[in-house]
Design a protein around this motif. Sequence first.
Motif, PDB file in Angstrom:
ATOM      1  N   ALA A  30      39.959 -46.664  12.541  1.00 12.05           N
ATOM      2  CA  ALA A  30      39.826 -45.393  12.932  1.00 12.05           C
ATOM      3  C   ALA A  30      41.389 -44.901  13.986  1.00 12.05           C
ATOM      4  N   ASP A  31      41.732 -43.619  13.311  1.00 15.57           N
ATOM      5  CA  ASP A  31      42.909 -43.469  13.973  1.00 15.57           C
ATOM      6  C   ASP A  31      42.579 -41.910  14.778  1.00 15.57           C
ATOM      7  N   LEU A  32      43.393 -41.898  15.729  1.00 12.27           N
ATOM      8  CA  LEU A  32      43.033 -40.805  16.772  1.00 12.27           C
ATOM      9  C   LEU A  32      44.397 -40.082  16.796  1.00 12.27           C
ATOM     10  N   GLU A  33      44.371 -38.751  16.650  1.00 10.76           N
ATOM     11  CA  GLU A  33      45.522 -37.758  16.884  1.00 10.76           C
ATOM     12  C   GLU A  33      45.029 -36.841  17.943  1.00 10.76           C
ATOM     13  N   ILE A  34      45.772 -36.909  18.902  1.00  8.45           N
ATOM     14  CA  ILE A  34      45.636 -35.752  20.144  1.00  8.45           C
ATOM     15  C   ILE A  34      46.845 -34.843  20.117  1.00  8.45           C
ATOM     16  N   SER A  35      46.316 -33.386  19.908  1.00  8.86           N
ATOM     17  CA  SER A  35      47.330 -32.117  20.130  1.00  8.86           C
ATOM     18  C   SER A  35      47.007 -31.641  21.471  1.00  8.86           C
ATOM     19  N   ARG A  36      47.933 -30.886  21.972  1.00  5.04           N
ATOM     20  CA  ARG A  36      47.489 -30.064  23.302  1.00  5.04           C
ATOM     21  C   ARG A  36      48.072 -28.856  22.944  1.00  5.04           C
ATOM     22  N   GLY A  37      46.948 -27.740  23.607  1.00  4.99           N
ATOM     23  CA  GLY A  37      47.324 -26.251  23.153  1.00  4.99           C
ATOM     24  C   GLY A  37      47.520 -25.713  24.535  1.00  4.99           C
ATOM     25  N   GLU A  38      48.470 -25.037  24.769  1.00  4.69           N
ATOM     26  CA  GLU A  38      48.768 -24.471  26.055  1.00  4.69           C
ATOM     27  C   GLU A  38      47.993 -23.185  26.202  1.00  4.69           C
ATOM     28  N   GLY A  39      47.227 -23.148  27.330  1.00  7.27           N
ATOM     29  CA  GLY A  39      46.435 -21.860  27.998  1.00  7.27           C
ATOM     30  C   GLY A  39      47.346 -20.876  28.108  1.00  7.27           C
ATOM     31  N   ASN A  40      46.655 -19.806  28.412  1.00  8.00           N
ATOM     32  CA  ASN A  40      47.339 -18.615  29.151  1.00  8.00           C
ATOM     33  C   ASN A  40      47.563 -18.706  30.665  1.00  8.00           C
ATOM     34  N   GLY A  41      46.983 -19.597  31.300  1.00  8.65           N
ATOM     35  CA  GLY A  41      47.143 -19.825  32.759  1.00  8.65           C
ATOM     36  C   GLY A  41      46.214 -18.827  33.588  1.00  8.65           C
ATOM     37  N   LEU A  42      46.841 -18.580  34.705  1.00  5.30           N
ATOM     38  CA  LEU A  42      46.058 -17.632  35.720  1.00  5.30           C
ATOM     39  C   LEU A  42      46.823 -16.080  35.669  1.00  5.30           C
ATOM     40  N   ASN A  43      45.698 -15.193  35.139  1.00  2.00           N
ATOM     41  CA  ASN A  43      46.186 -13.834  34.911  1.00  2.00           C
ATOM     42  C   ASN A  43      45.197 -12.967  35.857  1.00  2.00           C
ATOM     43  N   ILE A  44      45.886 -12.266  36.847  1.00  2.00           N
ATOM     44  CA  ILE A  44      45.255 -11.569  37.889  1.00  2.00           C
ATOM     45  C   ILE A  44      45.631 -10.199  37.550  1.00  2.00           C
ATOM     46  N   LYS A  45      44.741  -9.282  37.407  1.00  2.23           N
ATOM     47  CA  LYS A  45      44.809  -7.516  37.393  1.00  2.23           C
ATOM     48  C   LYS A  45      44.218  -7.219  38.277  1.00  2.23           C
ATOM     49  N   SER A  46      44.903  -6.428  39.147  1.00  3.49           N
ATOM     50  CA  SER A  46      44.236  -5.700  40.522  1.00  3.49           C
ATOM     51  C   SER A  46      44.507  -4.122  40.352  1.00  3.49           C
ATOM     52  N   ARG A  47      43.545  -3.369  40.530  1.00  2.00           N
ATOM     53  CA  ARG A  47      43.909  -1.792  40.741  1.00  2.00           C
ATOM     54  C   ARG A  47      43.143  -1.569  41.949  1.00  2.00           C
ATOM     55  N   PRO A  48      44.035  -0.765  42.917  1.00  3.84           N
ATOM     56  CA  PRO A  48      43.376  -0.612  44.144  1.00  3.84           C
ATOM     57  C   PRO A  48      42.711   0.586  44.274  1.00  3.84           C
ATOM     58  N   ILE A  49      41.959   1.022  45.314  1.00  9.60           N
ATOM     59  CA  ILE A  49      41.172   2.257  45.521  1.00  9.60           C
ATOM     60  C   ILE A  49      41.929   3.348  45.168  1.00  9.60           C
ATOM     61  N   LYS A  50      41.521   4.327  44.382  1.00  4.07           N
ATOM     62  CA  LYS A  50      42.129   5.618  44.249  1.00  4.07           C
ATOM     63  C   LYS A  50      41.559   6.599  44.807  1.00  4.07           C
ATOM     64  N   LEU A  51      42.246   7.487  45.685  1.00  3.93           N
ATOM     65  CA  LEU A  51      41.531   8.420  46.585  1.00  3.93           C
ATOM     66  C   LEU A  51      42.063   9.707  45.954  1.00  3.93           C
ATOM     67  N   ASN A  52      41.045  10.763  45.683  1.00  3.72           N
ATOM     68  CA  ASN A  52      41.230  12.122  45.208  1.00  3.72           C
ATOM     69  C   ASN A  52      40.774  12.891  46.130  1.00  3.72           C
TER      70      ASN A  52
END
Length: 203
Positions: A30-52
């Motif tokens: 049995a041969d095992l080949e391991i490859s690693r795929g990099e993820g996008n990490g942490l992504n934070i998108k924030s939108r503050p309160i909009k006062l009209n």
Amino acid sequence: MYPLIEIKTVPIEIEMKVTPAKVEYTRGTADLEISRGEGNGLNIKSRPIKLNIDTFEARNSVVPTAMRSVQQYAQQGQQASYTASATYAQQGQMLLDAKIGQDMITQFAADAQMKNYKENVGLKFLPTTGPEISWDPGEMQIRYEMDKLNFDWRVNQPSFEFTPGDIELSVTQQPDVIIKYVGGPIYVPPSSDPDYQPVDVEA
């Protein structure tokens, strides 16, 4: 007398070679080949309160636009005509019901003066309409994608190889019969034999 012929027998010789049966087992790998795929990490998108804040109506209540002024004057004129019509109808009804000696003209003048006093002297707070306030709620999106590990297995199945047995026969010596004359020479006629001795025959 001794035998004149010697007979010798040569027996047959057979060589037998036996190869036993065998089973060969090949272990699977049995041969095992391991490859690693990099993820996008942490992504934070924030939108503050909009006062009209909409101050259009509040500003128009203090300093109306030209179009709004025309609309207000038209409404005021229409309202004044309705009020005048109602006042004249009321006064006409009062004149019909007036009694002799009652001074209706003085009462009409006093009512008109009191009405003008209320309209011209009344207090008014500006702006009459407050601003329209609305808001859009805030939003926060958090997305975290870890790295990925890819496992690729290559498995070779075990195998069995069977070799059947074998028997090999070979003849190393053929059978034979050897006949050998071991006597002395025979002379013809017998008198030619150097050792010949005549045989005495007595009558």
